[in-house]
Design an enzyme around this catalytic site. Structure first.
Site, PDB file in Angstrom:
ATOM      1  N   LYS A  33      19.318  -7.908   0.239  1.00  0.00           N
ATOM      2  CA  LYS A  33      19.866  -6.542   0.173  1.00  0.00           C
ATOM      3  C   LYS A  33      19.724  -5.853   1.536  1.00  0.00           C
ATOM      4  CE  LYS A  33      15.388  -4.895  -1.510  1.00  0.00           C
ATOM      5  NZ  LYS A  33      14.588  -4.607  -2.718  1.00  0.00           N
ATOM      6  N   TYR A 241      10.167  14.066  26.674  1.00  0.00           N
ATOM      7  CA  TYR A 241      10.269  15.284  25.855  1.00  0.00           C
ATOM      8  C   TYR A 241       8.895  15.698  25.335  1.00  0.00           C
ATOM      9  CZ  TYR A 241      15.329  14.543  25.463  1.00  0.00           C
ATOM     10  OH  TYR A 241      16.658  14.385  25.714  1.00  0.00           O
TER      11      TYR A 241
HETATM   12  C1  LIG Z   1      13.466  -5.399  -2.851  1.00  0.00           C
HETATM   13  C2  LIG Z   1      13.092  -6.065  -4.117  1.00  0.00           C
HETATM   14  C3  LIG Z   1      12.480  -7.324  -4.128  1.00  0.00           C
HETATM   15  C4  LIG Z   1      11.959  -7.978  -2.859  1.00  0.00           C
HETATM   16  O1  LIG Z   1      10.773  -7.330  -2.476  1.00  0.00           O
HETATM   17  P1  LIG Z   1       9.935  -7.750  -1.170  1.00  0.00           P
HETATM   18  O2  LIG Z   1       8.724  -6.908  -1.233  1.00  0.00           O
HETATM   19  O3  LIG Z   1      10.803  -7.407  -0.020  1.00  0.00           O
HETATM   20  O4  LIG Z   1       9.660  -9.207  -1.260  1.00  0.00           O
HETATM   21  C5  LIG Z   1      12.293  -7.939  -5.343  1.00  0.00           C
HETATM   22  N1  LIG Z   1      12.672  -7.338  -6.497  1.00  0.00           N
HETATM   23  C6  LIG Z   1      13.246  -6.119  -6.526  1.00  0.00           C
HETATM   24  C7  LIG Z   1      13.609  -5.509  -7.824  1.00  0.00           C
HETATM   25  C8  LIG Z   1      13.466  -5.438  -5.353  1.00  0.00           C
HETATM   26  O5  LIG Z   1      14.013  -4.208  -5.373  1.00  0.00           O
END
Ligand SMILES: *Cc1c(COP(=O)(O)O)cnc(C)c1O
Length: 348
Positions: A33, A241
């Site tokens: 994702k 800054y």
């Molecule tokens: C993002 C996510 C994962 C993966 O999690 P990580 O901590 O990046 O390994 C697994 N399951 C769900 C439902 C998620 O949203």
């Protein structure tokens, strides 16, 4: 002179193999994702496929549609569920939804009974059906029942065992249906958490799934930024800054062509670290949109040349160390990487 973002797909493959061994005998999926956590979903998913990964998770259906042509016989699940799309938009593309709430479960069940995951919320209170709402799922034959842990990054936290107990009670209502609970962190908590399918994300990309423990994963990314200018400060002069760095006198400051528009945000103010030919250097002052200023006073003068690259992360600067110095999580940092890098993918 662009900053470089080097992405080692061999390291992604090695991380996948480690996670798969640790998760075994559970199947090991790949969570890609957020454009593969900002690192590039397409090249990463293709490489995971080569390594034998056959189950992928994206956030929305758009991400799934982009990856679908590259993943042949693999199954692509969409974590956000139908999210306004029609069931046929999924089934026509062999994409499967993770069903999170009653309305979409009914809509999907009218279409087909299987080819989906049922997400039960066991204490995250984000997405998923509450455990007492199982009446909505009659007739559904999900591929997996899944849930997600709130405190996976802290393996000793009591909430993990509490959520697992709720999950186990739910599974008893679905005899014979496979289950999925573990993300990266919980894969390292032992097989009790892995069930039939593990869903690692951050570990594939080299991110440390744990706060305050050594990183079991290999670094995947490396960032190098070019020196644009070098100056010497007199006592009392300030940098950047807000004038948050004041010179004691004689400091050599190198300005690098990378900044918060590239993902080096405010957490790196006066906290960033880097390396130039074996010499550790520190960020001086605030981060600007397009520039970082480093105190390079400890480097021999003949190393300080315009156009040389300082490594900010990866290679000689372990990613975990650089992110810990700025107290930023790998999830935030990776997904915040900008688009101006000269991206190079390394693969054999
Ligand atoms: C993002 C996510 C994962 C993966 O999690 P990580 O901590 O990046 O390994 C697994 N399951 C769900 C439902 C998620 O949203």
């Amino acid at each position: 002179m662009q900053p470089r973002l080097i992405i080692d797909l061999n390291a992604v493959a090695a991380n996948y193999r480690l996670l798969r061994v640790k998760a075994g005998p559970a199947i090991c999926a790949g969570v890609v994702k957020g454009d593969g956590y900002g690192i590039g979903a397409e090249p990463i998913a293709k490489r995971l496929y080569q390594e034998g990964c056959r189950i992928f998770f994206t956030a929305g259906i758009d991400e799934a549609l982009t990856l679908r042509p590259h993943l042949r016989d693999a199954i692509v699940y969409v974590l956000a569920g139908l999210c306004g799309a029609k069931p046929v938009d999924f089934s026509a593309q062999s994409i499967r939804p993770v069903l999170n709430e009653a309305g979409e479960i009914r809509e999907w069940a009218k279409h087909e009974a299987g080819n989906c995951i049922l997400h039960i919320d066991t204490g995250m209170n984000r997405l998923g059906l509450p455990p007492d709402a199982l009446k909505y799922v009659e007739g559904l034959k999900p591929d997996f029942i899944m849930s997600h842990l709130a405190n996976g990054e802290r393996p000793d936290d009591a909430k993990n065992a509490e959520q697992k107990a709720v999950f186990d009670a739910i599974l008893r209502e679905f005899p014979g249906i496979p289950a999925s609970l573990a993300a990266t962190a919980s894969i390292f908590m032992g097989q009790g958490y892995c069930y039939d399918l593990a869903r690692p994300g951050i570990g594939l990309y080299g991110g440390n799934p744990f706060t305050g423990r050594p990183n079991p994963m290999q670094d995947v990314i490396r960032i190098d930024a070019p020196i644009l200018q070098i100056r010497t400060l007199a006592k009392g002069e300030t940098v950047g800054y807000g004038a948050t760095f004041t010179a004691g006198g004689g400091e050599r400051i190198a300005t690098l062509g990378v900044g918060y528009a590239d993902g080096f945000g405010r957490p790196f103010d006066n906290c960033g670290i880097g390396e130039l030919d074996g010499y550790r250097v520190r960020l001086a002052g605030r981060v600007s949109m397009d520039y970082l200023t480093f105190d390079v006073s400890n480097c021999p003068e003949n190393m300080l040349r315009i156009g040389k690259f300082i490594t900010l992360l990866g290679g000689p600067v372990p990613v975990d160390e650089a992110l810990n110095a700025a107290k930023i999580s790998p999830y935030h940092f990776f997904t915040g990487l900008g688009r101006r890098f000269n991206r190079q993918y390394i693969s054999d």
